[in-house]
Design an enzyme around this catalytic site. Structure first.
Site, PDB file in Angstrom:
ATOM      1  N   LYS A  79       0.855  -1.194   0.000  1.00  0.00           N
ATOM      2  CA  LYS A  79       0.000   0.000   0.000  1.00  0.00           C
ATOM      3  C   LYS A  79       0.890   1.244   0.000  1.00  0.00           C
ATOM      4  O   LYS A  79       1.759   1.404   0.866  1.00  0.00           O
ATOM      5  CB  LYS A  79      -0.849  -0.013   1.269  1.00  0.00           C
ATOM      6  CG  LYS A  79      -2.286   0.388   1.065  1.00  0.00           C
ATOM      7  CD  LYS A  79      -3.062   0.099   2.336  1.00  0.00           C
ATOM      8  CE  LYS A  79      -4.365   0.839   2.347  1.00  0.00           C
ATOM      9  NZ  LYS A  79      -5.036   0.716   3.633  1.00  0.00           N
TER      10      LYS A  79
HETATM   11  C1  E4P Z   1      -8.323   1.306   4.437  1.00  0.00           C
HETATM   12  O1  E4P Z   1      -7.701   0.994   3.480  1.00  0.00           O
HETATM   13  C2  E4P Z   1      -8.298   2.657   5.015  1.00  0.00           C
HETATM   14  O2  E4P Z   1      -7.064   2.918   5.571  1.00  0.00           O
HETATM   15  C3  E4P Z   1      -9.402   2.753   6.019  1.00  0.00           C
HETATM   16  O3  E4P Z   1     -10.596   2.285   5.405  1.00  0.00           O
HETATM   17  C4  E4P Z   1      -9.594   4.128   6.599  1.00  0.00           C
HETATM   18  O4  E4P Z   1     -10.756   4.134   7.382  1.00  0.00           O
HETATM   19  P1  E4P Z   1     -11.097   5.297   8.443  1.00  0.00           P
HETATM   20  O5  E4P Z   1     -11.353   6.543   7.661  1.00  0.00           O
HETATM   21  O6  E4P Z   1     -12.312   4.800   9.148  1.00  0.00           O
HETATM   22  O7  E4P Z   1      -9.889   5.418   9.321  1.00  0.00           O
END
Ligand code: E4P
Length: 211
Positions: A79
Site C-alpha cells: 500500500k
Molecule cells: C483502508 O484501506 C483505510 O485505511 C481505512 O478504510 C480508513 O478508514 P477510516 O477513515 O475509518 O480510518
C-alpha cells in the site's frame, strides 16, 4: 475487513465471507506489534489479498520497504499513499510485477493518476469525505465510470466505510471491493424480520413437536 485485530479477523474469517484485509499504520499501531509480525499473523488467518502500508515517504525507501512487506507472504499487496513519491514508487513496483494498493484517494483526478501508474487497487476514502461535508459515495461512482470509460484494470476498493448503507451503495456503484471494520461487517447480518421470523418458526415447530 478493515482491521489488524486478530480476534476480529478470526470471527470474520469463521463466517467464510472475508476475501481479504486492509491495514494502515494506525490500525497496525493499535495492535502494538511490529508490522511484519502482525501482517504474518493476519496472513495465517485470511487467505486473500492483505494490504500492508509503507511508512516511508520517498519513492526509493517506499520501494525498498514495499518489497520487504511483499516478501512476508504471497498475498501481500503493497500500500502506497497517493502523493507524488508514492506514485513514482507505484509505477516502479508495478513494472516489476508487484501489486500496489494506492491509498488516501480523495478525488477522481487522484484516482486517474493511480490507474495511470499501474495500481492494482485504488482506495477512495468514503467516510472521511462525508466527515468534511462532501459526498464520499459520489467519488466511488465517478471513479467506476472513469475506469470503465477507459478500460483501466485498477480495482476500486471503497474504503473508510462506516455503515451498512455505505457497503450497499458502493456495491451498487460497482466498486469491486469494499473494506469495513468488524462492527460494520457484523451489522450486515441484522434484520428485525429475520430475528422475528426465526422466533416464530421455532415457536410454531416446538408447539407441535416438543411439547
Ligand atoms: C483502508 O484501506 C483505510 O485505511 C481505512 O478504510 C480508513 O478508514 P477510516 O477513515 O475509518 O480510518
Amino acid at each position: 475487513m478493515d482491521t489488524a485485530n486478530l480476534d476480529e479477523l478470526k470471527k470474520g474469517a469463521a463466517w467464510g465471507i472475508v476475501d481479504g484485509v486492509t491495514t494502515n499504520p494506525t490500525l497496525i499501531a493499535r495492535e502494538g506489534k511490529p508490522i511484519a509480525e502482525q501482517i504474518r499473523a493476519i496472513c495465517d488467518i485470511v487467505d486473500g489479498d492483505i494490504s500492508a502500508e509503507v511508512v516511508a515517504t520517498t519513492h526509493r525507501e517506499m520501494v525498498e520497504e514495499g518489497k520487504k512487506l511483499a516478501a512476508i507472504h504471497k498475498n501481500i499487496v503493497i500500500k502506497c499513499p497517493l502523493i507524488r513519491e508514492g506514485i513514482i514508487a507505484t509505477n516502479e513496483l508495478a513494472k516489476e510485477g508487484y501489486r500496489v494498493n494506492v491509498t488516501l484517494c480523495f478525488s477522481a483526478a487522484q484516482a486517474l493518476i493511480a490507474a495511470k501508474a499501474g495500481a492494482y487497487i485504488v482506495s477512495p476514502f468514503v467516510g472521511r469525505l462525508d466527515d468534511i461535508g462532501q459526498d464520499g459515495m459520489e467519488l466511488i461512482r465517478q471513479i467506476v465510470t472513469i475506469y470503465e470509460n477507459y478500460g483501466f484494470q485498477t480495482k476500486v476498493l471503497a474504503a473508510s466505510l462506516r455503515t451498512t448503507n455505505h457497503v450497499i451503495d458502493s456495491a451498487l456503484a460497482g466498486a469491486q471491493i469494499a473494506t469495513m471494520p468488524f462492527k460494520t461487517l457484523d451489522a450486515l447480518f441484522s434484520h428485525v424480520l429475520t430475528d422475528k421470523g426465526l422466533e416464530t418458526f421455532l415457536a410454531d415447530y416446538n408447539k407441535v413437536f416438543k411439547s
